[in-house]
Design a protein around this motif. Structure first.
Motif, PDB file in Angstrom:
ATOM      1  N   ILE A 120     -10.196 -37.018   6.028  1.00 12.34           N
ATOM      2  CA  ILE A 120      -8.959 -37.641   6.501  1.00 12.34           C
ATOM      3  C   ILE A 120      -9.079 -39.159   6.493  1.00 12.34           C
ATOM      4  O   ILE A 120      -8.213 -39.876   5.971  1.00 12.34           O
ATOM      5  CB  ILE A 120      -8.603 -37.153   7.920  1.00 12.34           C
ATOM      6  CG1 ILE A 120      -8.237 -35.666   7.905  1.00 12.34           C
ATOM      7  CG2 ILE A 120      -7.445 -37.974   8.504  1.00 12.34           C
ATOM      8  CD1 ILE A 120      -8.196 -35.040   9.282  1.00 12.34           C
ATOM      9  N   ASP A 149      -9.630 -40.684   2.898  1.00 14.50           N
ATOM     10  CA  ASP A 149      -8.326 -40.565   2.242  1.00 14.50           C
ATOM     11  C   ASP A 149      -8.327 -41.107   0.811  1.00 14.50           C
ATOM     12  O   ASP A 149      -7.527 -41.973   0.459  1.00 14.50           O
ATOM     13  CB  ASP A 149      -7.269 -41.295   3.071  1.00 14.50           C
ATOM     14  CG  ASP A 149      -5.842 -40.972   2.595  1.00 14.50           C
ATOM     15  OD1 ASP A 149      -5.681 -39.946   1.916  1.00 14.50           O
ATOM     16  OD2 ASP A 149      -4.932 -41.749   2.903  1.00 14.50           O
ATOM     17  N   GLU A 169       1.747 -31.161   0.904  1.00 13.17           N
ATOM     18  CA  GLU A 169       0.897 -30.033   1.281  1.00 13.17           C
ATOM     19  C   GLU A 169      -0.527 -30.322   0.807  1.00 13.17           C
ATOM     20  O   GLU A 169      -0.749 -30.720  -0.329  1.00 13.17           O
ATOM     21  CB  GLU A 169       1.395 -28.739   0.646  1.00 13.17           C
ATOM     22  CG  GLU A 169       0.568 -27.521   1.057  1.00 13.17           C
ATOM     23  CD  GLU A 169       1.100 -26.214   0.484  1.00 13.17           C
ATOM     24  OE1 GLU A 169       2.029 -25.645   1.085  1.00 13.17           O
ATOM     25  OE2 GLU A 169       0.575 -25.788  -0.577  1.00 13.17           O
ATOM     26  N   VAL A 170      -1.486 -30.139   1.711  1.00 14.57           N
ATOM     27  CA  VAL A 170      -2.872 -30.470   1.375  1.00 14.57           C
ATOM     28  C   VAL A 170      -3.795 -29.325   1.797  1.00 14.57           C
ATOM     29  O   VAL A 170      -3.454 -28.509   2.660  1.00 14.57           O
ATOM     30  CB  VAL A 170      -3.335 -31.761   2.092  1.00 14.57           C
ATOM     31  CG1 VAL A 170      -2.528 -32.953   1.636  1.00 14.57           C
ATOM     32  CG2 VAL A 170      -3.257 -31.605   3.611  1.00 14.57           C
ATOM     33  N   ALA A 188      -3.603 -38.846   0.459  1.00 12.67           N
ATOM     34  CA  ALA A 188      -2.906 -37.683   1.009  1.00 12.67           C
ATOM     35  C   ALA A 188      -2.688 -37.796   2.518  1.00 12.67           C
ATOM     36  O   ALA A 188      -1.908 -37.030   3.088  1.00 12.67           O
ATOM     37  CB  ALA A 188      -3.701 -36.412   0.715  1.00 12.67           C
ATOM     38  N   TYR A 189      -3.388 -38.755   3.169  1.00 13.91           N
ATOM     39  CA  TYR A 189      -3.332 -38.836   4.637  1.00 13.91           C
ATOM     40  C   TYR A 189      -2.935 -40.241   5.091  1.00 13.91           C
ATOM     41  O   TYR A 189      -3.726 -40.972   5.686  1.00 13.91           O
ATOM     42  CB  TYR A 189      -4.680 -38.455   5.237  1.00 13.91           C
ATOM     43  CG  TYR A 189      -5.196 -37.112   4.790  1.00 13.91           C
ATOM     44  CD1 TYR A 189      -4.642 -35.933   5.286  1.00 13.91           C
ATOM     45  CD2 TYR A 189      -6.230 -37.015   3.853  1.00 13.91           C
ATOM     46  CE1 TYR A 189      -5.107 -34.703   4.863  1.00 13.91           C
ATOM     47  CE2 TYR A 189      -6.701 -35.781   3.432  1.00 13.91           C
ATOM     48  CZ  TYR A 189      -6.133 -34.631   3.937  1.00 13.91           C
ATOM     49  OH  TYR A 189      -6.596 -33.402   3.514  1.00 13.91           O
ATOM     50  N   THR A 230       0.203 -35.833   6.804  1.00 10.41           N
ATOM     51  CA  THR A 230       0.067 -35.258   5.458  1.00 10.41           C
ATOM     52  C   THR A 230       1.283 -35.643   4.632  1.00 10.41           C
ATOM     53  O   THR A 230       2.407 -35.258   4.959  1.00 10.41           O
ATOM     54  CB  THR A 230      -0.062 -33.728   5.509  1.00 10.41           C
ATOM     55  OG1 THR A 230       1.041 -33.180   6.241  1.00 10.41           O
ATOM     56  CG2 THR A 230      -1.356 -33.332   6.203  1.00 10.41           C
TER      57      THR A 230
END
Length: 501
Positions: free
Chosen positions: A117, A120, A384-385, A124-125, A381
């Motif tokens: 996370i 990143d 979709e991850v 994506a975050y 997010t």
């Protein structure tokens, strides 16, 4: 009127009401319940979603109860600062789901997930959209800007402003600001002094000096307006909208005046450039002809606000908690003093000596472990991850509670709540068994705090100069009440008694 003429409008109105009701129920009930079931199927549990409010009322109630009275002197502050996280993680696991209204928020402490996370790498975050309160304080600067070209540009400017050479040039102003504070402390010898308030003035003075150079007197005025703005917005906002607008305009006008003053000095030939302080770096970017590097006037203003608030709040809190801990643990206070005298003697701190302060570095790290400036960081997010073994829909908030990680006995051992700087005797990697997410007081990855080196330099200089002159003990009137107001801070200050060395 013919009833048949009313039939169609009534039918249309009925369909509209039914449609709006279904939309409302979809957002407020069906969608959250479906999301909750999807997460349960993946092994993620949490407190049940409540209609309209999610878990917001529960979180607020638990927080108010936890901070309703002071605590005994203990460094186990996780149950006080994040009582819902402390309670629910024991029931539902370290990774669990909670609800901010209809917004799902996954609490993440799994090391590999946290690393993914915070680093990143694929974008994506990103940070979620900031709340109005945060933007009103920081503006649209580096702290509040979501990833993108603007963030990249602002980050490069901040990195340049706090590079090694820039910090070296800032050091004399840090020393000068601390000397000003210590001259006043002569009046306090043998008396009680609230160092939290003293450090509030010190950090604002240092930022004013290092950020605005010759305009630092006006910088002080801006700081006072920002401090008043924060108080009004957080505490007594309801009937003060006009005062908020007045302060916002005052802050903007003062900053524009300083920018124009720099421009005029260069035009008149009074200066070779816009200056090497923080404002100078920003004005250079403002005047840059390269569009990819150029900053707008609004961006310059917002970056000044960000540096002021973030730099002042974090360093003020950290210095206060260090003084609190050293006032209790006299053995470490003496260890630190011996090191300072060995490195600097009675002279002012210098760049070479700061790098040699190993014991002080250990003390600062342990302080930041027990009392990090902020309790956690939020990400979102963007799509979709796949996070670890979990599949998360777009627009899921992710909260990484640094405070919980720093107080995890599985990482730090049974003495996790004790002040033991020796943990860091062989460096951070050794202290954390190379677990890079175990100690993240300034964050991790591309959004790690840009001012980390500035904050550490300022803290080491201030503490060195204090230890050269004073011994200090915790006052009997001290009340231990850590709370979160932007940062984790002492609600009633840190009161110590000073004695000359």
């Amino acid at each position: 009127m013919d009833a048949s003429k009313l039939a169609f409008p009534l039918i249309a109105l009925s369909f509209l009401v039914a449609y709006l009701l279904l939309r409302f129920l979809h957002k407020q009930w069906f969608s959250p319940i479906r999301f909750q079931r999807k997460m349960r199927a993946q092994g993620i549990r949490g407190p049940p979603y409540r209609f309209l409010y999610g878990n917001a009322k529960e979180i607020k109630g638990m927080s108010m109860e936890a901070t309703s009275k002071p605590m005994e002197i203990s460094h186990n502050i996780y149950p006080r600062i994040l009582p819902h996280g402390y309670t629910w993680s024991k029931i539902y696991g370290k990774n669990y789901l909670e609800w901010n209204g209809t917004q799902p928020q996954l609490i993440v402490t799994d090391p590999e997930m946290v690393k993914e996370i915070m680093n990143d790498r694929g974008g994506a975050y990103p940070k979620p959209p900031v709340i109005i309160f945060t933007r009103e304080i920081f503006g649209d600067g580096l702290v509040t800007t979501i990833e993108g070209k603007k963030w990249s540009k602002l980050r490069k400017v901040a990195t340049h402003a706090f590079n090694g050479e820039s910090l070296k040039n800032m050091l004399p102003e840090m020393v000068a600001g601390t000397e000003t504070m210590l001259r006043k402390w002569r009046e306090y010898e043998g008396l009680e002094v609230d160092v939290f308030e003293e450090f509030r003035l010190l950090t604002s003075d240092v930022i004013s000096r290092t950020a605005f150079g010759s305009s630092y007197a006006e910088g002080h005025t801006i700081f006072e307006m920002l401090a008043k703005l924060i108080t009004i917005i957080r505490i007594v906002r309801d009937k003060n909208e006009n005062e908020i607008l007045k302060l916002q305009k005052g802050i903007r006008s003062s900053m524009i005046r300083m920018v124009h003053d720099r421009e005029d000095r260069v035009k008149k030939g009074d200066a070779e450039g816009y200056g090497d302080d923080f404002l100078g770096v920003l004005v250079k970017a403002y005047k840059d002809l390269d569009h990819s590097r150029k900053m707008s006037l609004d961006e310059v203003i917002d970056e000044c606000r960000t540096f002021y608030v973030a730099g002042q709040e974090t360093t003020n809190a950290t210095l206060s908690w260090v003084m609190f801990l050293l006032a209790i643990h006299q053995n470490w206070q003496e260890e630190a003093r011996r090191e300072v005298v060995r490195v600097f003697g009675n002279e002012s701190p210098n760049q070479d000596g700061i790098a040699k302060l190993k014991i002080m570095g250990m003390i600062l790290n342990e302080t930041l472990r027990l009392y990090p400036a902020i309790a956690g960081q939020v990400r979102n997010t963007a799509k979709e991850v796949k996070l670890g073994s979990l599949v998360l829909p777009a627009n899921t908030n992710l909260f990484v509670p640094m405070l919980a990680i720093h107080h995890d006995p599985e990482i730090w051992g049974k003495d996790v709540h004790e002040f033991k700087p020796e943990r860091f005797a062989e460096g951070i990697a050794k202290a954390t068994n190379n677990n890079v997410t175990a100690f993240i007081p300034f964050g991790l990855g591309p959004r790690i705090c840009a001012g980390i080196n500035f904050a550490m330099h300022e803290a080491k200089i201030a503490l060195s100069m204090i230890l050269q002159r004073y011994k200090f003990t915790l006052s009997d009137s001290y009340v231990h009440s850590p709370v979160t107001v932007l940062t984790i801070r002492p609600q009633y200050g840190v009161k110590v008694v000073l004695q000359s060395v």
